[in-house]
Design a protein around this motif. Structure first.
Motif, PDB file in Angstrom:
ATOM      1  N   ASN A 193      -0.685   0.626   8.605  1.00  0.00           N
ATOM      2  CA  ASN A 193      -2.096   0.733   8.243  1.00  0.00           C
ATOM      3  C   ASN A 193      -2.973   0.372   9.426  1.00  0.00           C
ATOM      4  O   ASN A 193      -2.767  -0.646  10.087  1.00  0.00           O
ATOM      5  CB  ASN A 193      -2.399  -0.178   7.058  1.00  0.00           C
ATOM      6  N   ILE A 197      -8.684   0.968   3.073  1.00  0.00           N
ATOM      7  CA  ILE A 197      -7.492   0.865   3.911  1.00  0.00           C
ATOM      8  C   ILE A 197      -6.923   2.270   4.140  1.00  0.00           C
ATOM      9  O   ILE A 197      -6.735   3.030   3.186  1.00  0.00           O
ATOM     10  CB  ILE A 197      -6.398  -0.012   3.257  1.00  0.00           C
ATOM     11  N   CYS A 198      -6.654   2.619   5.390  1.00  0.00           N
ATOM     12  CA  CYS A 198      -6.002   3.885   5.741  1.00  0.00           C
ATOM     13  C   CYS A 198      -4.959   3.627   6.820  1.00  0.00           C
ATOM     14  O   CYS A 198      -5.081   2.675   7.598  1.00  0.00           O
ATOM     15  CB  CYS A 198      -6.999   4.915   6.247  1.00  0.00           C
ATOM     16  N   GLY A 199      -3.945   4.503   6.880  1.00  0.00           N
ATOM     17  CA  GLY A 199      -2.882   4.313   7.857  1.00  0.00           C
ATOM     18  C   GLY A 199      -2.323   5.619   8.380  1.00  0.00           C
ATOM     19  O   GLY A 199      -2.928   6.680   8.241  1.00  0.00           O
ATOM     20  N   THR A 209       0.845  -1.202   0.000  1.00  0.00           N
ATOM     21  CA  THR A 209       0.000   0.000   0.000  1.00  0.00           C
ATOM     22  C   THR A 209       0.881   1.252   0.000  1.00  0.00           C
ATOM     23  O   THR A 209       2.070   1.189   0.310  1.00  0.00           O
ATOM     24  CB  THR A 209      -0.901   0.020   1.235  1.00  0.00           C
ATOM     25  N   ASN A 267       3.074  -3.962   4.736  1.00  0.00           N
ATOM     26  CA  ASN A 267       2.003  -3.028   4.390  1.00  0.00           C
ATOM     27  C   ASN A 267       1.185  -3.550   3.215  1.00  0.00           C
ATOM     28  O   ASN A 267       0.786  -2.801   2.333  1.00  0.00           O
ATOM     29  CB  ASN A 267       2.570  -1.637   4.064  1.00  0.00           C
ATOM     30  N   ASN A 280      -2.084   8.006   1.602  1.00  0.00           N
ATOM     31  CA  ASN A 280      -2.046   6.726   2.300  1.00  0.00           C
ATOM     32  C   ASN A 280      -3.420   6.120   2.534  1.00  0.00           C
ATOM     33  O   ASN A 280      -3.515   5.007   3.052  1.00  0.00           O
ATOM     34  CB  ASN A 280      -1.341   6.893   3.659  1.00  0.00           C
ATOM     35  N   CYS A 281      -4.498   6.815   2.162  1.00  0.00           N
ATOM     36  CA  CYS A 281      -5.846   6.270   2.293  1.00  0.00           C
ATOM     37  C   CYS A 281      -6.362   5.890   0.909  1.00  0.00           C
ATOM     38  O   CYS A 281      -6.413   6.736   0.004  1.00  0.00           O
ATOM     39  CB  CYS A 281      -6.789   7.283   2.932  1.00  0.00           C
ATOM     40  N   CYS A 339      -9.319  -0.754   8.361  1.00  0.00           N
ATOM     41  CA  CYS A 339      -9.701  -1.764   7.379  1.00  0.00           C
ATOM     42  C   CYS A 339     -11.226  -1.880   7.439  1.00  0.00           C
ATOM     43  O   CYS A 339     -11.777  -2.260   8.469  1.00  0.00           O
ATOM     44  CB  CYS A 339      -9.036  -3.103   7.692  1.00  0.00           C
TER      45      CYS A 339
END
Length: 356
Positions: A17, A35-37, A12, A347, A43-44, A20
């Motif tokens: 992350n 998915i975000c982190g 990713t 990741n 990153n999202c 979910c």
């Protein structure tokens, strides 16, 4: 039970992350993956079924949790998320925010502030009609500040921050509590809030706190009638601990019957209840983290419900660690699959497709 392991994305844009989610992002009738982190630009993201093409949501440092809810009323899910907190080296802040689904035209999702008033991370959000007014609310936990509260969605949700009159405090003295679930815990037809090893019932303008087991710390949480008595049971796992306990509690609403399923888990930060084998009984899904220090091999497990409050442990996979994994119907098969990703190391995004 047969599960086929598939890699959705080998890498990713972000690392660490946290979020979910499984939701139908584009309204085509099939569940997609969000998915975000915490770190890096852009990153999202979300992954479109069935090609798993990756689409950009935006950049937003997030803490574990997240919730999908249609805030704008366009029939598509938006995302509610919280920030890791002031002390986080990647991007300090204290925001609770939502990201607006742009619809079928695509493009980055506008980010809207709900508030930035509580110190520390916002670990966990939930959605439900917690005040029983017929409308969904957004429940949040400002973990380090010890605040649990909820927001009514304002008429104009794009205003920032949301008006103070929309904010309601349930509790202000529960630090380090994790796991939020909205459910009818006392079977009276109204919703209550499970927050880790405590649950709260609204009494007029105040909230009545009930203690289930305060020795359980930083728990993931789930609710379901797993023993067939027609009442909800509470399932808690110590998601930030080793050795960690997995316990279910019966005899609602006292929840004073504790049943230990495991006491040797490693950071079981993934927990869900669902009928994984299609026999009509609710099973318990649990996934272990790694953090680069798992003593042996992290496991994905289903505690298969054999009836009458009895369970047998079934290992779905071993050696692949996961964090905040979710269960849901992927591809409209009528079966519950597992979607997850590691926190660290790694990741990637992966799925265990339920083949029945």
């Amino acid at each position: 039970m047969q599960f086929e392991h598939q890699v959705i994305d080998p890498s990713t844009p972000g690392i660490q992350n946290d979020i979910c989610l499984i939701a139908d992002v584009n309204g085509d009738g099939y569940n997609d993956i969000i998915i975000c982190g915490k770190r890096y630009e852009k990153n999202c993201v979300w992954y479109e079924y069935p090609s798993w093409k990756r689409h950009l949501i935006g950049t937003a440092s997030t803490e574990a949790g997240g919730a999908a809810i249609d805030i704008t009323g366009n029939g598509l899910p938006d995302i509610v998320a919280g920030h890791p907190g002031d002390a986080h080296p990647a991007a300090p802040g204290r925001e609770l925010f939502w990201m607006e689904n742009p619809g079928t035209d695509g493009g980055p999702w506008p980010k809207h502030l709900i508030h930035d008033i509580y110190e520390g991370q916002h670990h966990d959000q939930a959605v439900g009609d917690i005040d029983n007014d017929g409308k969904p609310e957004i429940i949040f936990a400002a973990q380090e500040a010890g605040i649990i509260g909820y927001y009514d969605i304002p008429a104009d949700p794009r205003q920032t921050p949301w008006p103070g009159e929309c904010r309601h405090i349930i509790c202000d003295d529960l630090k380090a509590v994790e796991g939020l679930v909205v459910a009818d815990l006392d079977s009276d037809g109204e919703m209550e809030l499970l927050a880790g090893p405590y649950w709260f019932k609204r009494r007029g303008d105040s909230w009545e706190k009930h203690v289930i087991d305060p020795t359980l710390v930083k728990t993931t949480a789930a609710v379901g009638d797993i023993n067939g008595d027609g009442k909800p049971e509470v399932i808690l796992a110590e998601g930030e601990s080793y050795p960690a306990r997995l316990v279910w509690f019966g005899n609602a609403p006292a929840f004073d019957e504790a049943h230990l399923l495991a006491d040797d888990l490693f950071h079981p930060h993934s927990l869900a209840v669902g009928d994984m084998d299609g026999d009509g009984l609710l099973d318990i899904f649990v996934g272990e983290m790694s953090l680069g220090k798992h003593p042996s091999k992290p496991r994905l497990m289903v505690y298969r419900n054999t009836g009458g409050g009895n369970f047998e442990q079934v290992i779905i996979d071993e050696g692949r660690h996961t964090h905040c994994a979710k269960i849901g119907d992927i591809g409209n098969t009528g079966r519950l699959s597992i979607v997850g990703k590691p926190f660290e190391p790694g990741n990637h995004v992966e799925m265990w497709l339920n083949r029945g």
